[in-house]
Design a protein around this motif. Structure first.
Motif, PDB file in Angstrom:
ATOM      1  N   PRO A 214       0.355   7.410  10.300  1.00 52.42           N
ATOM      2  CA  PRO A 214       1.807   7.086   9.142  1.00 52.42           C
ATOM      3  C   PRO A 214       3.254   6.938  10.416  1.00 52.42           C
ATOM      4  O   PRO A 214       2.511   6.862  11.081  1.00 52.42           O
ATOM      5  N   GLY A 215       3.736   6.264   9.383  1.00 52.22           N
ATOM      6  CA  GLY A 215       4.898   5.609   9.957  1.00 52.22           C
ATOM      7  C   GLY A 215       5.420   4.603   9.587  1.00 52.22           C
ATOM      8  O   GLY A 215       5.259   4.173   9.064  1.00 52.22           O
ATOM      9  N   MET A 216       6.316   3.997  10.265  1.00 44.76           N
ATOM     10  CA  MET A 216       7.104   2.681  10.245  1.00 44.76           C
ATOM     11  C   MET A 216       6.600   1.311  10.998  1.00 44.76           C
ATOM     12  O   MET A 216       6.170   1.990  11.649  1.00 44.76           O
ATOM     13  N   ILE A 217       6.124   0.957  10.491  1.00 46.33           N
ATOM     14  CA  ILE A 217       5.076  -0.378  10.555  1.00 46.33           C
ATOM     15  C   ILE A 217       6.610  -1.487  10.036  1.00 46.33           C
ATOM     16  O   ILE A 217       6.704  -1.559   8.597  1.00 46.33           O
ATOM     17  N   GLU A 218       5.938  -2.703  11.465  1.00 44.26           N
ATOM     18  CA  GLU A 218       7.078  -4.160  10.653  1.00 44.26           C
ATOM     19  C   GLU A 218       5.561  -4.442   9.855  1.00 44.26           C
ATOM     20  O   GLU A 218       4.597  -4.540  10.235  1.00 44.26           O
ATOM     21  N   ILE A 219       6.099  -5.608   8.716  1.00 38.94           N
ATOM     22  CA  ILE A 219       5.100  -5.816   8.084  1.00 38.94           C
ATOM     23  C   ILE A 219       5.221  -7.775   7.985  1.00 38.94           C
ATOM     24  O   ILE A 219       7.049  -8.435   8.473  1.00 38.94           O
ATOM     25  N   LYS A 220       4.708  -8.666   8.396  1.00 44.41           N
ATOM     26  CA  LYS A 220       4.846 -10.434   8.472  1.00 44.41           C
ATOM     27  C   LYS A 220       4.849 -10.904   7.100  1.00 44.41           C
ATOM     28  O   LYS A 220       3.813 -10.349   6.094  1.00 44.41           O
ATOM     29  N   GLU A 221       5.893 -12.019   7.263  1.00 45.12           N
ATOM     30  CA  GLU A 221       5.979 -13.168   5.477  1.00 45.12           C
ATOM     31  C   GLU A 221       4.482 -13.353   5.152  1.00 45.12           C
ATOM     32  O   GLU A 221       3.678 -13.921   6.001  1.00 45.12           O
ATOM     33  N   GLY A 222       4.498 -12.851   3.840  1.00 44.33           N
ATOM     34  CA  GLY A 222       3.111 -12.695   3.129  1.00 44.33           C
ATOM     35  C   GLY A 222       2.259 -11.737   3.555  1.00 44.33           C
ATOM     36  O   GLY A 222       1.053 -11.687   2.634  1.00 44.33           O
ATOM     37  N   GLU A 223       2.474 -10.714   4.183  1.00 44.98           N
ATOM     38  CA  GLU A 223       1.400  -9.079   4.207  1.00 44.98           C
ATOM     39  C   GLU A 223       1.469  -8.350   3.097  1.00 44.98           C
ATOM     40  O   GLU A 223       2.057  -8.614   2.656  1.00 44.98           O
ATOM     41  N   MET A 224      -0.288  -8.156   2.786  1.00 49.29           N
ATOM     42  CA  MET A 224      -0.111  -7.514   1.510  1.00 49.29           C
ATOM     43  C   MET A 224      -0.542  -5.389   1.921  1.00 49.29           C
ATOM     44  O   MET A 224      -0.762  -5.846   2.665  1.00 49.29           O
ATOM     45  N   LEU A 225      -0.498  -5.331   0.475  1.00 52.92           N
ATOM     46  CA  LEU A 225      -1.243  -4.077   0.440  1.00 52.92           C
ATOM     47  C   LEU A 225      -2.202  -3.811   2.008  1.00 52.92           C
ATOM     48  O   LEU A 225      -2.790  -2.809   2.689  1.00 52.92           O
ATOM     49  N   ARG A 226      -3.047  -4.432   1.587  1.00 51.64           N
ATOM     50  CA  ARG A 226      -4.544  -4.285   2.100  1.00 51.64           C
ATOM     51  C   ARG A 226      -4.194  -4.381   3.939  1.00 51.64           C
ATOM     52  O   ARG A 226      -4.863  -3.921   4.904  1.00 51.64           O
ATOM     53  N   ASP A 227      -3.086  -5.315   3.956  1.00 48.75           N
ATOM     54  CA  ASP A 227      -3.130  -5.558   5.625  1.00 48.75           C
ATOM     55  C   ASP A 227      -2.321  -4.210   5.774  1.00 48.75           C
ATOM     56  O   ASP A 227      -2.642  -4.171   7.490  1.00 48.75           O
ATOM     57  N   ILE A 228      -1.113  -3.707   5.389  1.00 45.11           N
ATOM     58  CA  ILE A 228      -0.791  -2.407   6.113  1.00 45.11           C
ATOM     59  C   ILE A 228      -1.879  -1.223   6.032  1.00 45.11           C
ATOM     60  O   ILE A 228      -1.592  -0.452   7.116  1.00 45.11           O
ATOM     61  N   ILE A 229      -2.454  -1.424   5.249  1.00 45.08           N
ATOM     62  CA  ILE A 229      -4.088  -0.354   5.187  1.00 45.08           C
ATOM     63  C   ILE A 229      -4.457  -0.530   6.710  1.00 45.08           C
ATOM     64  O   ILE A 229      -4.815   0.261   7.742  1.00 45.08           O
ATOM     65  N   ASN A 230      -5.170  -1.634   6.839  1.00 45.73           N
ATOM     66  CA  ASN A 230      -5.112  -2.163   7.989  1.00 45.73           C
ATOM     67  C   ASN A 230      -4.794  -1.836   9.366  1.00 45.73           C
ATOM     68  O   ASN A 230      -5.722  -1.097  10.319  1.00 45.73           O
ATOM     69  N   ILE A 231      -3.094  -2.105   9.577  1.00 53.67           N
ATOM     70  CA  ILE A 231      -2.856  -2.100  10.405  1.00 53.67           C
ATOM     71  C   ILE A 231      -2.514  -0.200  10.926  1.00 53.67           C
ATOM     72  O   ILE A 231      -2.770   0.472  11.993  1.00 53.67           O
ATOM     73  N   VAL A 232      -2.861   0.824   9.789  1.00 54.32           N
ATOM     74  CA  VAL A 232      -2.390   2.141  10.237  1.00 54.32           C
ATOM     75  C   VAL A 232      -3.799   2.533  10.040  1.00 54.32           C
ATOM     76  O   VAL A 232      -3.656   4.087  10.323  1.00 54.32           O
ATOM     77  N   GLY A 233      -4.727   2.081  10.561  1.00 54.97           N
ATOM     78  CA  GLY A 233      -6.292   2.647  10.950  1.00 54.97           C
ATOM     79  C   GLY A 233      -6.487   3.073   9.196  1.00 54.97           C
ATOM     80  O   GLY A 233      -7.869   3.448   9.886  1.00 54.97           O
ATOM     81  N   GLY A 234      -6.122   2.812   8.124  1.00 55.44           N
ATOM     82  CA  GLY A 234      -7.182   3.365   7.076  1.00 55.44           C
ATOM     83  C   GLY A 234      -7.097   4.859   7.450  1.00 55.44           C
ATOM     84  O   GLY A 234      -5.824   5.163   7.250  1.00 55.44           O
ATOM     85  N   PHE A 235      -7.925   5.524   6.176  1.00 56.40           N
ATOM     86  CA  PHE A 235      -7.368   7.275   5.853  1.00 56.40           C
ATOM     87  C   PHE A 235      -7.818   7.618   6.005  1.00 56.40           C
ATOM     88  O   PHE A 235      -9.102   7.759   7.148  1.00 56.40           O
ATOM     89  N   THR A 236      -6.836   9.656   6.328  1.00 57.86           N
ATOM     90  CA  THR A 236      -8.490  11.052   6.548  1.00 57.86           C
ATOM     91  C   THR A 236      -8.944  10.340   5.228  1.00 57.86           C
ATOM     92  O   THR A 236      -9.050  10.419   4.168  1.00 57.86           O
ATOM     93  N   PRO A 237     -10.036  11.565   6.058  1.00 57.29           N
ATOM     94  CA  PRO A 237     -11.256  12.034   5.062  1.00 57.29           C
ATOM     95  C   PRO A 237     -10.308  13.610   3.465  1.00 57.29           C
ATOM     96  O   PRO A 237     -11.260  13.187   2.537  1.00 57.29           O
ATOM     97  N   ASN A 238      -8.846  13.094   3.231  1.00 56.57           N
ATOM     98  CA  ASN A 238      -8.034  13.889   2.409  1.00 56.57           C
ATOM     99  C   ASN A 238      -7.714  13.282   2.025  1.00 56.57           C
ATOM    100  O   ASN A 238      -6.904  13.436   1.203  1.00 56.57           O
ATOM    101  N   ALA A 239      -7.826  12.257   2.111  1.00 59.71           N
ATOM    102  CA  ALA A 239      -6.327  11.140   1.733  1.00 59.71           C
ATOM    103  C   ALA A 239      -7.449  11.337  -0.632  1.00 59.71           C
ATOM    104  O   ALA A 239      -8.384  11.104  -0.847  1.00 59.71           O
ATOM    105  N   ASP A 240      -6.463  11.477  -1.692  1.00 52.67           N
ATOM    106  CA  ASP A 240      -6.561  10.767  -2.421  1.00 52.67           C
ATOM    107  C   ASP A 240      -6.413   9.321  -2.803  1.00 52.67           C
ATOM    108  O   ASP A 240      -5.316   9.110  -3.180  1.00 52.67           O
ATOM    109  N   LEU A 241      -7.079   8.116  -3.389  1.00 54.18           N
ATOM    110  CA  LEU A 241      -6.590   7.130  -3.317  1.00 54.18           C
ATOM    111  C   LEU A 241      -6.642   6.271  -4.233  1.00 54.18           C
ATOM    112  O   LEU A 241      -6.113   5.551  -4.915  1.00 54.18           O
TER     113      LEU A 241
END
Length: 477
Positions: A214-241
């Motif tokens: 988690p934290g502050m993430i820089e995004i590039k033009e045209g990036e979408m939600l799935r791109d951001i999830i990949n950048i933060v390394g995915g979810f913990t086992p306790n995530a409520d998707l």
């Protein structure tokens, strides 16, 4: 006394001279030894200033060994072979060229060429680094090495759009992928004369909650939600998707946008793959100690498991609050109002720790009475998810229960007849008609299923496809 003082001074000068001599010798030795990353002969390109060693192993006599630098003209000079141009060649190519020249004088010798110490080259670093300027760096330096030489990045620096100007070309580098995931493609080798520019970061989003980084993430033009999830390394086992949301500050008020991350990641539903704006905050909450029934049911809701009893839980007509730890999946779906007409009855998903652990066919449970099909104990945090139907067919005519049926991949016409309760006594199984639409053109398939039931002829037991209409006619007199 005066003599003693002079002797002490002379002794100190002597010790100092020995120390300086040792320091000078050590510095000379260290400059002749390379401590760095491996050199690949077929990739390393020689240039002015590289220090080389040439071995000539002759058939007779002592071997000849030369240590020499690549001259400003790009050549090395050997007494036996003269000037040999090597700048611009890889180390492997230069070895072949030097061997070719020397073998003209020593035909039966063996020649080896190795790099003792790589040259230094001048590069420039500008923009958001702590110490911008020009630097002499090793020819083996990468972008990461140069950023460290320049003191590292400022807090205002972009890590996702670092630019390397090389001649007339500009190479854009996503340095964050190297730092976080070790992607070597985003840590390229630096070339002589490169200008490295680190711009100011432009678009920032915040990611909080149950993600790996988690934290502050820089995004590039045209990036979408799935791109951001990949950048933060995915979810913990306790995530409520199923309960994630995006906070977005509008002109007058804050907007909350719900996102179903399960649909996005596991069902590849692009409707959930929204574009994030500057200043957005993605929140992925922690799962509560509940069981969830979600998806295409009448009333999606959550239930608290009451442990330590096998008795049926009590609930109000408004909302179910408690269930027994032995409550079955089919009961949970009934308590949530049942499956909508567009929901799948045959691919009910049980999700635990964000992984699909079981897929239940409720048709087998409710119609066939197969209790083993839902033989799974629900635990806190589990999600019972009802997806959309994927494939349906319609069966008409002489079956006991005609109508629309959901099918699974790989099912055949005999499976469908069984789901529809079997044939009536008046069914003409020799003249079954299937209507199938292929690119808006109707195709008629005639089947004689008596061949399957009498002779087990599998050729007539065809695979079903989405949208098929099966007509079972009445026997003619």
């Amino acid at each position: 006394m005066r003599k003693i003082f002079i002797l002490i001074i002379l002794g100190m000068f002597y010790l100092l001279s020995i120390t300086l001599a040792q320091t000078y010798t050590t510095s000379r030795l260290s400059s002749d030894v390379f401590f760095g990353r491996p050199i690949y002969p077929d990739k390393y390109v020689l240039g002015v200033g590289d220090k080389l060693r040439v071995y000539i192993l002759k058939e007779t006599g002592e071997p000849e060994i030369y240590e020499l630098f690549v001259s400003p003209t790009g050549s090395i000079n050997l007494l036996v072979a003269g000037s040999i141009k090597v700048a611009g060649l890889t180390l492997a190519e230069a070895t072949k060229e030097v061997s070719r020249k020397i073998l003209a004088y020593y035909p039966r010798s063996k020649v080896e060429l190795e790099l003792i110490f790589p040259r230094y080259m001048k590069i420039s670093v500008t923009g958001e680094v702590l110490n911008p300027g020009s630097y002499l760096v090793s020819a083996l330096s990468t972008l990461d090495d140069v950023i460290k030489v320049a003191g590292g990045l400022k807090s205002s620096a972009s890590t996702r759009n670092i630019q390397i100007k090389r001649g007339n070309n500009i190479i854009s580098i996503d340095y964050l992928k190297y730092v976080k995931f070790g992607d070597e493609k985003e840590n390229p080798d630096i070339k002589e004369g490169d200008i490295i520019y680190v711009p100011i970061v432009k678009k920032i989003v915040k990611v909080f909650g149950e993600v790996q980084n988690p934290g502050m993430i820089e995004i590039k033009e045209g990036e979408m939600l799935r791109d951001i999830i990949n950048i933060v390394g995915g979810f913990t086992p306790n995530a409520d998707l199923f309960s994630a949301y995006v906070e977005r500050q509008g002109k007058d008020k804050k907007e909350i946008i719900s996102v179903n991350l399960y649909k996005l990641i596991y069902e590849k539903d692009e409707k959930e793959n929204i574009v994030l704006n500057e200043g957005d905050t993605l929140v992925v909450p922690e799962r509560a100690n509940r069981v969830y029934v979600l998806g295409y049911v009448q009333n999606p809701k959550s239930f608290i498991i009451r442990e330590g009893t096998s008795e049926r839980a009590t609930y109000t007509s408004q909302i179910l609050e408690e269930i027994s730890e032995n409550t079955k999946v089919s009961e949970l779906i009934r308590m949530a109002g049942g499956i909508l007409t567009v929901g799948s009855q045959r691919k009910i998903q049980v999700i635990r720790d964000n992984k699909l652990i079981k897929e239940i066919d409720l048709f087998k449970v409710l119609i066939k009475g197969d209790t083993e099909e839902e033989n799974i104990k629900i635990v806190p945090g589990d999600i019972i998810y009802v997806p959309l139907k994927e494939k349906t067919v319609r069966v008409l005519g002489e079956v006991k229960v005609p109508g629309m049926y959901e099918i699974k991949t790989g099912e055949r016409i005999v499976d469908l007849i069984e789901m529809a309760g079997g044939f009536t006594v008046r069914a003409d199984i020799k003249n079954i008609i299937i209507e199938r639409y292929i690119t808006e053109k109707k195709r008629i398939i005639n089947l004689d299923l008596s061949k399957y039931y009498k002779d087990k002829d599998e050729s007539v037991n065809i695979l079903l496809e989405d949208g098929d209409v099966i007509n079972i006619p009445v026997k003619s007199d």
